[in-house]
Design an enzyme around this catalytic site. Structure first.
Site, mmCIF file in Angstrom:
data_model
loop_
_atom_site.group_PDB
_atom_site.id
_atom_site.type_symbol
_atom_site.label_atom_id
_atom_site.label_comp_id
_atom_site.label_asym_id
_atom_site.label_seq_id
_atom_site.Cartn_x
_atom_site.Cartn_y
_atom_site.Cartn_z
ATOM 1 N N GLU A 98 0.837 -1.195 0.000
ATOM 2 C CA GLU A 98 0.000 0.000 0.000
ATOM 3 C C GLU A 98 0.875 1.249 0.000
ATOM 4 O O GLU A 98 1.999 1.218 0.502
ATOM 5 C CB GLU A 98 -0.903 -0.039 1.239
ATOM 6 C CG GLU A 98 -1.873 1.095 1.402
ATOM 7 C CD GLU A 98 -2.949 1.181 0.349
ATOM 8 O OE1 GLU A 98 -2.608 1.344 -0.837
ATOM 9 O OE2 GLU A 98 -4.137 1.135 0.702
ATOM 10 N N ASP A 99 0.357 2.304 -0.577
ATOM 11 C CA ASP A 99 1.100 3.565 -0.606
ATOM 12 C C ASP A 99 1.083 4.267 0.744
ATOM 13 O O ASP A 99 2.082 4.829 1.173
ATOM 14 C CB ASP A 99 0.569 4.492 -1.715
ATOM 15 C CG ASP A 99 -0.937 4.681 -1.678
ATOM 16 O OD1 ASP A 99 -1.615 4.061 -0.833
ATOM 17 O OD2 ASP A 99 -1.451 5.446 -2.518
ATOM 18 N N ASP A 102 -3.581 5.441 6.632
ATOM 19 C CA ASP A 102 -4.044 6.652 7.311
ATOM 20 C C ASP A 102 -5.077 6.259 8.363
ATOM 21 O O ASP A 102 -4.723 5.904 9.477
ATOM 22 C CB ASP A 102 -4.605 7.622 6.265
ATOM 23 C CG ASP A 102 -4.953 8.994 6.821
ATOM 24 O OD1 ASP A 102 -4.799 9.228 8.032
ATOM 25 O OD2 ASP A 102 -5.407 9.852 6.035
ATOM 26 N N PHE A 151 -2.180 16.424 4.268
ATOM 27 C CA PHE A 151 -2.717 15.850 3.038
ATOM 28 C C PHE A 151 -1.606 15.798 1.998
ATOM 29 O O PHE A 151 -1.121 16.832 1.549
ATOM 30 C CB PHE A 151 -3.918 16.644 2.517
ATOM 31 C CG PHE A 151 -4.591 15.957 1.378
ATOM 32 C CD1 PHE A 151 -5.253 14.752 1.562
ATOM 33 C CD2 PHE A 151 -4.529 16.479 0.100
ATOM 34 C CE1 PHE A 151 -5.863 14.091 0.498
ATOM 35 C CE2 PHE A 151 -5.134 15.821 -0.973
ATOM 36 C CZ PHE A 151 -5.796 14.629 -0.764
ATOM 37 N N VAL A 152 -1.201 14.568 1.638
ATOM 38 C CA VAL A 152 -0.057 14.374 0.748
ATOM 39 C C VAL A 152 -0.485 13.786 -0.593
ATOM 40 O O VAL A 152 -1.477 13.060 -0.685
ATOM 41 C CB VAL A 152 1.023 13.477 1.401
ATOM 42 C CG1 VAL A 152 1.644 14.181 2.601
ATOM 43 C CG2 VAL A 152 0.465 12.129 1.822
ATOM 44 N N ARG A 164 -0.563 11.879 -9.094
ATOM 45 C CA ARG A 164 0.016 10.543 -8.895
ATOM 46 C C ARG A 164 1.396 10.426 -9.537
ATOM 47 O O ARG A 164 2.223 9.642 -9.098
ATOM 48 C CB ARG A 164 -0.885 9.460 -9.501
ATOM 49 C CG ARG A 164 -2.198 9.248 -8.798
ATOM 50 C CD ARG A 164 -2.924 8.041 -9.396
ATOM 51 N NE ARG A 164 -4.306 7.955 -8.997
ATOM 52 C CZ ARG A 164 -4.733 7.419 -7.856
ATOM 53 N NH1 ARG A 164 -3.867 6.951 -6.992
ATOM 54 N NH2 ARG A 164 -6.023 7.361 -7.594
#
Length: 180
Positions: A98-99, A102, A151-152, A164
């Site tokens: 996963e990137d 959160d 928020f990235v 992206r």
């Protein structure tokens, strides 16, 4: 695009080093196993590509499309499976790629699903971990970098499907998403 970024949080060079470090660890931990890497689309694509080249083992790759954001900047809490796996995970050592973690709403749901489907083991590797954003308890087994609750975007992470393709992870300027 670059002018929409308030600051770079994780540089391309740092991402490369994270992938190398995690690749070495995963090669060691999954020695004598044939893991199944499961990428969660779409954000995982750059990370799983770079990470996979650093893992010196035989492994399979499969993808799922899941979401709890639905176009906004905050999780809706409603996890939707848009595309399921096309391979059985029964009796497999599954490594979810996963990137970012959160809220953990999505990942906890997927881990529970994979265990229900009979996976031998289910672990997770994430490029970024944002523990301040957790709504559910969860700790990934492999973490590239812990980041603050900002928020990235970039390197697979998006805002409304944009950004992206940035080669780094940056903090999006609030005026970009506040004016939408």
């Amino acid at each position: 695009m670059h002018s929409d970024i308030a600051k770079v949080l994780v540089s391309k060079e740092e991402i490369d080093q994270i992938c190398k470090t995690l690749g070495v660890q995963l090669t060691k931990d999954y020695e004598h196993k044939k893991p199944l890497l499961v990428g969660l689309l779409k954000g995982c694509i750059p990370f799983i590509s770079d990470l996979a080249r650093q893992i010196d083992l035989k492994f399979d790759i499969a993808y799922m499309s899941v979401s709890s954001y639905h176009g906004g900047i905050a999780s809706s809490g409603d996890v939707k499976i848009k595309m399921d796996l096309d391979i059985s995970i029964k009796d497999r050592d599954v490594l979810i790629v996963e990137d970012i973690v959160d809220t953990a709403n999505t990942i906890v749901t997927i881990v529970e699903l994979f265990k229900h489907r009979g996976a031998k083991s289910v672990k997770m590797v994430t490029l970024l971990d944002k523990p301040e954003g957790r709504l559910r308890p969860f700790q990934p087994e492999y973490v590239g970098k812990v980041i603050p609750k900002e928020f990235v975007v970039g390197y697979g992470l998006d805002y409304n499907e944009y950004y992206r393709n940035l080669p780094y992870v940056g903090v999006l300027k609030p005026e970009i998403y506040n004016n939408q």
